[in-house]
Write a protein that holds these residues in place. Structure first.
Motif, mmCIF file in Angstrom:
data_model
loop_
_atom_site.group_PDB
_atom_site.id
_atom_site.type_symbol
_atom_site.label_atom_id
_atom_site.label_comp_id
_atom_site.label_asym_id
_atom_site.label_seq_id
_atom_site.Cartn_x
_atom_site.Cartn_y
_atom_site.Cartn_z
ATOM 1 N N CYS A 9 79.494 69.924 42.637
ATOM 2 C CA CYS A 9 80.462 71.009 42.825
ATOM 3 C C CYS A 9 81.876 70.485 43.089
ATOM 4 C CB CYS A 9 80.011 71.893 43.985
ATOM 5 S SG CYS A 9 79.792 71.009 45.539
ATOM 6 N N ASP A 10 82.829 71.417 43.098
ATOM 7 C CA ASP A 10 84.241 71.074 43.301
ATOM 8 C C ASP A 10 84.873 72.043 44.304
ATOM 9 O OD1 ASP A 10 84.106 73.254 41.528
ATOM 10 O OD2 ASP A 10 85.994 72.730 40.533
ATOM 11 N N PRO A 11 84.389 72.049 45.564
ATOM 12 C CA PRO A 11 84.845 73.100 46.493
ATOM 13 C C PRO A 11 86.342 73.063 46.743
ATOM 14 C CG PRO A 11 83.152 71.667 47.503
ATOM 15 C CD PRO A 11 83.490 71.084 46.178
ATOM 16 N N ILE A 13 86.641 77.656 46.703
ATOM 17 C CA ILE A 13 86.200 78.761 47.548
ATOM 18 C C ILE A 13 84.763 79.154 47.209
ATOM 19 C CG2 ILE A 13 86.584 81.220 48.016
ATOM 20 C CD1 ILE A 13 89.647 80.583 47.573
ATOM 21 N N ASP A 14 84.503 79.468 45.949
ATOM 22 C CA ASP A 14 83.157 79.967 45.627
ATOM 23 C C ASP A 14 82.128 78.843 45.672
ATOM 24 O OD1 ASP A 14 84.551 79.026 43.367
ATOM 25 O OD2 ASP A 14 83.411 80.274 41.982
ATOM 26 N N ASP A 15 82.547 77.587 45.451
ATOM 27 C CA ASP A 15 81.630 76.462 45.653
ATOM 28 C C ASP A 15 81.239 76.391 47.134
ATOM 29 O OD1 ASP A 15 82.124 74.561 42.990
ATOM 30 O OD2 ASP A 15 83.917 75.613 43.627
ATOM 31 N N ALA A 16 82.214 76.578 48.031
ATOM 32 C CA ALA A 16 81.919 76.523 49.467
ATOM 33 C C ALA A 16 80.905 77.613 49.827
ATOM 34 C CB ALA A 16 83.206 76.703 50.271
ATOM 35 N N GLY A 38 88.158 69.043 40.424
ATOM 36 C CA GLY A 38 88.148 70.289 39.667
ATOM 37 C C GLY A 38 89.171 71.246 40.241
ATOM 38 N N ASN A 39 88.721 72.129 41.107
ATOM 39 C CA ASN A 39 89.643 73.117 41.670
ATOM 40 C C ASN A 39 90.797 72.441 42.407
ATOM 41 O OD1 ASN A 39 88.367 75.543 40.863
ATOM 42 N ND2 ASN A 39 86.779 75.195 42.407
ATOM 43 N N VAL A 40 90.474 71.352 43.088
ATOM 44 C CA VAL A 40 91.480 70.489 43.725
ATOM 45 C C VAL A 40 91.069 69.046 43.430
ATOM 46 C CG1 VAL A 40 92.343 72.044 45.547
ATOM 47 C CG2 VAL A 40 90.206 70.818 45.921
ATOM 48 N N ALA A 122 75.177 72.767 38.671
ATOM 49 C CA ALA A 122 76.567 72.311 38.555
ATOM 50 C C ALA A 122 77.495 73.519 38.596
ATOM 51 C CB ALA A 122 76.762 71.534 37.262
ATOM 52 N N THR A 123 78.460 73.463 39.522
ATOM 53 C CA THR A 123 79.400 74.586 39.649
ATOM 54 C C THR A 123 80.848 74.117 39.507
ATOM 55 O OG1 THR A 123 79.455 74.377 42.059
ATOM 56 C CG2 THR A 123 77.813 75.891 41.142
ATOM 57 N N GLY A 124 81.028 72.956 38.905
ATOM 58 C CA GLY A 124 82.380 72.457 38.652
ATOM 59 C C GLY A 124 82.447 71.925 37.235
ATOM 60 N N PRO A 125 83.531 71.234 36.885
ATOM 61 C CA PRO A 125 83.588 70.543 35.597
ATOM 62 C C PRO A 125 82.396 69.586 35.477
ATOM 63 C CG PRO A 125 85.749 70.581 36.636
ATOM 64 C CD PRO A 125 84.775 71.101 37.662
ATOM 65 N N TYR A 164 87.206 78.098 33.296
ATOM 66 C CA TYR A 164 87.817 76.938 33.942
ATOM 67 C C TYR A 164 86.974 75.662 33.872
ATOM 68 C CZ TYR A 164 89.999 73.808 37.187
ATOM 69 O OH TYR A 164 90.591 72.697 37.721
ATOM 70 N N ASN A 165 85.692 75.733 34.241
ATOM 71 C CA ASN A 165 84.889 74.503 34.326
ATOM 72 C C ASN A 165 84.746 73.814 32.973
ATOM 73 O OD1 ASN A 165 84.525 74.787 37.078
ATOM 74 N ND2 ASN A 165 82.601 75.915 36.859
ATOM 75 N N MET A 166 84.712 74.606 31.905
ATOM 76 C CA MET A 166 84.616 74.037 30.560
ATOM 77 C C MET A 166 85.976 73.523 30.110
ATOM 78 S SD MET A 166 81.393 74.625 29.901
ATOM 79 C CE MET A 166 81.129 74.363 31.653
ATOM 80 N N HIS A 234 81.699 83.408 41.599
ATOM 81 C CA HIS A 234 81.036 82.817 40.420
ATOM 82 C C HIS A 234 79.919 81.837 40.780
ATOM 83 C CE1 HIS A 234 84.429 84.340 38.059
ATOM 84 N NE2 HIS A 234 85.256 83.747 38.907
ATOM 85 N N ASP A 235 80.282 80.845 41.601
ATOM 86 C CA ASP A 235 79.356 79.731 41.823
ATOM 87 C C ASP A 235 78.129 80.148 42.630
ATOM 88 O OD1 ASP A 235 81.123 78.175 40.445
ATOM 89 O OD2 ASP A 235 82.064 77.314 42.228
ATOM 90 N N VAL A 236 78.285 81.168 43.451
ATOM 91 C CA VAL A 236 77.134 81.652 44.222
ATOM 92 C C VAL A 236 76.050 82.148 43.259
ATOM 93 C CG1 VAL A 236 76.386 83.254 46.035
ATOM 94 C CG2 VAL A 236 78.678 82.242 46.136
#
Ligand code: BDR
Ligand code: CA
Length: 317
Positions: A9-11, A13-16, A38-40, A122-125, A164-166, A234-236
């Motif tokens: 993941c790439d926390p 917000i939704d990854d967290a 990813g997100n940051v 997987a919830t990030g790139p 975004y992740n793609m 999304h990631d949830v």
């Protein structure tokens, strides 16, 4: 028996919020969290994963992965997730340290040591996953399931075509979809229907520190909106699907990731008519059952956190 999960993941917000759900749900045993830029940036996604784990009391190894996409420069989504990546949530600086080693090695060795047991989410790139599967092609036969939040069979959110992740690492996404396994894809067109309504936020406000220090401020700083209103989590969706597979409806498809298109880079071109598919693509979500399960899980986690606060470990010595 609980499903063993590695969450890449790439926390975020939704990854967290996905970490909190995965840790809090009794049907999931979180065996490791791997981080990716990813997100940051990578330093922040790793620090955020550690901070969330410390905050919720999760003793789960956090292993850092790739700082840049396979071939493109690293970009981020600070405009959406805030400078820290956690929206308005300000968690204590983590006391825990990341585990030694690299995420790619951790994924490969953990999955191969327990063939058929680990679900990779997987919830990030998809940079770490692409390198893992390139390093060890047996991964595709050894995972129990491979689930992603990413892509879309409709609109994009970063460009009109790409989710975004793609979009963040299309070459990695193309490698992952072409690896020879069946990808369980929870794409944007479905996850955009997971908006946290006013009633959801109200329930979160009764969840003590979990609600007031993580869930609500994080969502409050999330510059993204769902179909029908509220912030989409999304990631949830990806971890909820592992805990309760019946909440999403899937259709088999062949997903190809565009890497060359001037306007369409990162687009997941989804062919529902192909004979040889490589994915199960979510098309429906039971939003009310989704939130019942998610809020129930958060409420149990909030109660467990309150219990730890009431009965702290007595000082030694
Ligand atoms: C995805 O992109 C990220 O910003 C979110 O964390 C989620 O994984 C949604 O498109
Ligand atoms: Ca994410």
């Amino acid at each position: 028996m609980a499903t063993k999960v590695i969450l890449d993941c790439d926390p975020g917000i939704d990854d967290a919020l996905a970490i909190a759900f995965a840790y809090g749900h009794p049907g999931i045993q979180l065996v490791g969290i791997t981080t990716v830029a990813g997100n940051v940036g990578l330093d922040r996604t790793t620090a955020n994963a550690l901070a969330v784990c410390d905050f919720i009391g999760a003793r789960v190894p956090v292993i850092e992965g790739c700082a840049t996409p396979l071939v493109r420069p690293a970009l981020d989504a600070r405009k959406v997730h805030g400078e820290s990546g956690l929206g308005g949530a300000v968690l204590p600086v983590p006391m825990s340290r990341r585990a030694e080693g690299h995420a790619v090695d951790f994924i490969v060795s953990t999955v191969l040591d327990a063939p058929g047991e680990i679900t990779l989410v997987a919830t990030g790139p998809l940079t770490n996953i692409a390198l893992a599967v390139r390093r060890e092609p047996r991964l595709v036969r050894s995972v129990r399931d491979f689930v992603i939040m990413g892509g879309s069979s409709g609109r994009g959110n970063t460009t009109p075509a790409a989710e975004y992740n793609m979009w963040a690492d299309p070459e990695a996404a193309a490698a992952v979809f072409g690896a020879g396994w069946t990808v369980t894809m929870l794409g944007l067109d479905v996850t955009l229907r997971s908006g946290a309504s006013a009633a959801v936020l109200e329930r979160m406000s009764g969840m003590g520190a979990l609600g007031h220090e993580l869930l609500l401020p994080a969502l409050g700083g999330y510059r993204s909106s769902a179909v029908g209103g509220g912030q989409p989590v999304h990631d949830v969706c990806a971890v909820v699907h592992v805990a309760e597979p019946g909440l999403f409806g899937f259709v088999p498809a062949l997903v190809s990731v565009e890497t060359a298109g001037r306007l369409t880079s990162g687009m997941t071109v989804t062919d529902f008519e192909a004979d040889d598919g490589n994915a199960r693509v979510a098309m429906t979500i039971d939003t009310s059952r989704f939130w019942e399960l998610t809020l129930g899980t958060y409420a149990s986690l909030a109660a467990a956190m309150a219990e730890i606060t009431r009965s702290p470990v007595p000082p030694t010595g």
